[in-house]
Design a protein around this motif. Structure first.
Motif, mmCIF file in Angstrom:
data_model
loop_
_atom_site.group_PDB
_atom_site.id
_atom_site.type_symbol
_atom_site.label_atom_id
_atom_site.label_comp_id
_atom_site.label_asym_id
_atom_site.label_seq_id
_atom_site.Cartn_x
_atom_site.Cartn_y
_atom_site.Cartn_z
ATOM 1 N N LYS B 326 29.622 41.474 28.213
ATOM 2 C CA LYS B 326 28.672 42.488 27.759
ATOM 3 C C LYS B 326 27.254 42.173 28.255
ATOM 4 O O LYS B 326 26.527 43.071 28.700
ATOM 5 N N HIS B 329 27.179 42.888 31.905
ATOM 6 C CA HIS B 329 27.181 44.326 32.163
ATOM 7 C C HIS B 329 25.803 44.941 31.870
ATOM 8 O O HIS B 329 25.270 45.693 32.677
ATOM 9 N N ARG B 330 25.214 44.560 30.717
ATOM 10 C CA ARG B 330 23.905 45.137 30.377
ATOM 11 C C ARG B 330 22.845 44.712 31.392
ATOM 12 O O ARG B 330 21.965 45.495 31.758
ATOM 13 N N LYS B 333 23.370 46.730 34.571
ATOM 14 C CA LYS B 333 22.957 48.109 34.337
ATOM 15 C C LYS B 333 21.438 48.216 34.528
ATOM 16 O O LYS B 333 20.921 49.176 35.101
ATOM 17 N N GLU B 354 27.662 46.910 38.458
ATOM 18 C CA GLU B 354 27.631 47.589 37.146
ATOM 19 C C GLU B 354 28.941 48.334 36.885
ATOM 20 O O GLU B 354 29.527 48.214 35.812
ATOM 21 N N LEU B 357 31.836 45.865 36.179
ATOM 22 C CA LEU B 357 31.695 45.219 34.870
ATOM 23 C C LEU B 357 31.984 46.205 33.737
ATOM 24 O O LEU B 357 32.547 45.851 32.713
ATOM 25 N N GLN B 358 31.625 47.448 33.959
ATOM 26 C CA GLN B 358 31.885 48.439 32.915
ATOM 27 C C GLN B 358 33.388 48.589 32.684
ATOM 28 O O GLN B 358 33.854 48.621 31.555
ATOM 29 N N GLU B 361 34.735 45.558 30.844
ATOM 30 C CA GLU B 361 34.353 45.594 29.437
ATOM 31 C C GLU B 361 35.189 46.601 28.646
ATOM 32 O O GLU B 361 35.459 46.419 27.464
#
Lengths: 154, 425
Positions: B326, B329-330, B333, B354, B357-358, B361
């Motif tokens: 997470k 990913h953040r 992003k 991104e 990773l999304q 997740e």
């Protein structure tokens, strides 16, 4: 059209810099305040005031996250969900704004009261989650606190 | 330890000019004006001051290159575009001690032969803008700024320029483009800003914290300054501590202090008695450190041996409940959103990191995704136009290196990440 007062303000900003083009960002801020958002007309006014092609004004304005290219509600909420705020639960607050107010990033409530932008870090990482409502700053947010704060904006 | 930057910031009137003067402020200006500009630069060199924006470049060296350039006018630009997630230290100076920065800029302008200063302030700090503009007005009234400073012949004009929400404008050449009223695209170097910066003139870009160290160095001397902190990186450093700690906040501590001491002695340790898992030591573009590396000394040089960077000194502490996928990913992003789009490795790389990773997740990760992530990061490293792409790639690689198991588990589990990430009630 810009008023005489606004035009004078832009002229005085130009004198602070060796090249008047530097007044473009400040003029876009002024236009945003005058028109509520950067409409076609607003950008035309800026282009005239700075003496730049409209394409140059649009090209610059579209680069920056704080310039709005759509009409906004009366109050703009900018919520940070970056890593530090995320660790402290900011994503749940974004969910709360969605379920309670029907707000998603970039969206506006039906009564035009609020718009929401999810933004990248407002430098309140130690006291997150944090948000700006217009230019007012709030931190240590919880669902309860957001509700109370937003109640004060009519 | 004597505080240099946060001295008196707890006083209610710390942002007011009288409050600042009362506690010894603005003493550095008359002292500096008695010296030759070249002597001031020499003093800054001797102090060992390094730029606090993230790169840690020796300030005196930057200054002497700019001073040697005979073109005129010269511009002094303060980089107050503090946008590295996790960082909130410059905001503290701007809101609580703005006159320290103004005094630092007047002395620096005199040393560099610059009569025009600009503070490029990020758009997200409207409150700091009001405080800073009021402080500048007060400094003009008391003749610390303007045509004849302290009634003499030395001039220095200062204005605030408000950015409009672009992380990339913290990069000095992108900042200059933005100051000129354009999109914040980084410029090709050389020429460096010290020779051809704003409006093609010699331009010195220094961070808020860097310039705020100058009054002390002039007042107390380079000798006193270089005794603080580490040998190669003297002085104090502002650390912005956030995340899962009992007492988050901005701490002024000597350079070289260990990460452990910052977290446990100053920031009160981990919140709620949980176990520490990882620390991002310098803002999200610096490589993450796992718990076994928290004895790392925090200065620009020492931290490299531990595989990370000091960056802006933004310490983000994560406990066992925080999901690293997470966080990764953040972070990506953010970089995807902030990539200026000028060069392909960064624009495409951040976007694909991104996306991948999304899906990891959300339980849709594929077996070869981790290879893909490291391949993309490898392709970006050293091939992007500016540091933004490098930062994203380094952060990504460090997450994979230290927390690979967690990524693999997410892919294997094939369900949405269940991690709650400590919720604040």
């Amino acid at each position: 059209m810009f008023t005489e007062t606004v035009l004078k303000e832009i002229e005085s900003i130009k004198t602070k810099y060796p090249n008047p083009r530097s007044a473009l960002l400040p003029a876009l801020y002024i236009a945003q305040k005058e028109f509520g958002w950067l409409s076609h007309e607003a950008m035309q006014c800026v282009a005239h005031a700075i003496d730049l092609p409209e394409a140059a004004v649009r090209g610059t304005a579209s680069f920056y996250a704080m310039f709005k290219h759509n009409p906004m509600g009366r109050h703009l909420i900018q919520l940070c969900t970056n890593v530090s705020c995320m660790i402290l639960g900011a994503e749940k607050l974004a969910d709360f704004l969605k379920s309670k107010y029907g707000l998603e990033s970039g969206g506006t409530t039906k009564d035009n009261r609020f718009s929401l932008m999810i933004m990248e870090c407002i430098g309140s990482c130690g006291t997150g989650p944090a948000m700006l409502v217009n230019t007012d700053f709030y931190d240590n947010l919880t669902e309860k606190r957001i509700g109370e704060i937003l109640n004060t904006y009519k | 330890m004597e505080k240099i930057l946060l001295k008196n910031t707890e006083n209610a009137d710390s942002a007011d000019i009288d409050g600042y003067i009362k506690t010894g402020g603005y003493k550095g200006i008359p002292k500096a004006f008695k010296l030759k500009p070249s002597d001031i630069i020499e003093e800054i060199k001797k102090s060992g001051l390094r730029g606090r924006g993230g790169a840690g470049f020796p300030t005196g060296m930057k200054w002497s290159i700019a001073a040697a350039d005979s073109k005129f006018p010269k511009y002094l630009v303060c980089n107050a575009d503090e946008g590295e997630p996790g960082t909130f230290k410059d905001r503290h100076i701007l809101e609580k001690n703005p006159h320290l920065l103004i005094e630092g800029m007047v002395i620096s302008g005199f040393a560099l032969g610059s009569e025009y200063g600009y503070i490029y302030l990020r758009g997200e700090y409207p409150h700091a803008k009001d405080i800073l503009e009021k402080a500048i007005r007060q400094a003009y009234e008391k003749k610390f700024l303007g045509k004849g400073i302290l009634g003499g012949k030395i001039k220095f004009h200062l204005a605030v320029y408000q950015g409009a929400g672009a992380y990339i404008c913290g990069e000095e050449t992108a900042l200059i483009e933005s100051l000129e009223g354009r999109r914040g695209h980084p410029r090709l170097k050389p020429p460096f800003p010290v020779n051809a910066g704003a409006w093609k003139m010699p331009t010195i870009v220094n961070n808020v914290e860097t310039l705020s160290n100058v009054p002390y160095i002039i007042d107390a001397g380079a000798g006193a300054y270089s005794k603080i902190g580490s040998k190669d990186c003297p002085g104090t450093k502002l650390f912005s501590v956030s995340g899962c700690v009992e007492k988050p906040g901005v701490y002024e501590l000597p350079m070289g202090i260990s990460l452990r001491e910052i977290i446990y002695t100053h920031a009160g340790g981990i919140r709620g008695g949980k176990k520490i898992k990882a620390v991002i030591p310098g803002g999200i573009s610096t490589p993450v450190l796992p718990v076994d590396k928290i004895d790392c000394p925090m200065d620009f040089i020492s931290i490299q041996k531990y595989g990370s960077m000091l960056g802006s000194g933004a310490v983000i502490v994560m406990d066992e409940s925080v999901c690293m996928v997470k966080v990764a990913h953040r972070s990506m992003k953010f970089f995807e959103h902030e990539s200026c789009g000028k060069c392909i490795p960064c624009r495409e790389g951040t976007s694909w990191l991104e996306k991948i990773l999304q899906r990891i997740e959300h339980g849709k990760g594929r077996e070869d995704d981790l290879g893909l992530l490291s391949g993309i990061a490898e392709t970006m490293l050293g091939k992007t136009f500016c540091q933004l792409g490098d930062g994203a790639a380094c952060a990504m690689q460090s997450m994979l290196k230290h927390f690979r198991g967690e990524f693999e588990e997410h892919i294997k589990r094939k369900s949405k990440c269940q991690s709650s990430n400590a919720k604040k009630e």
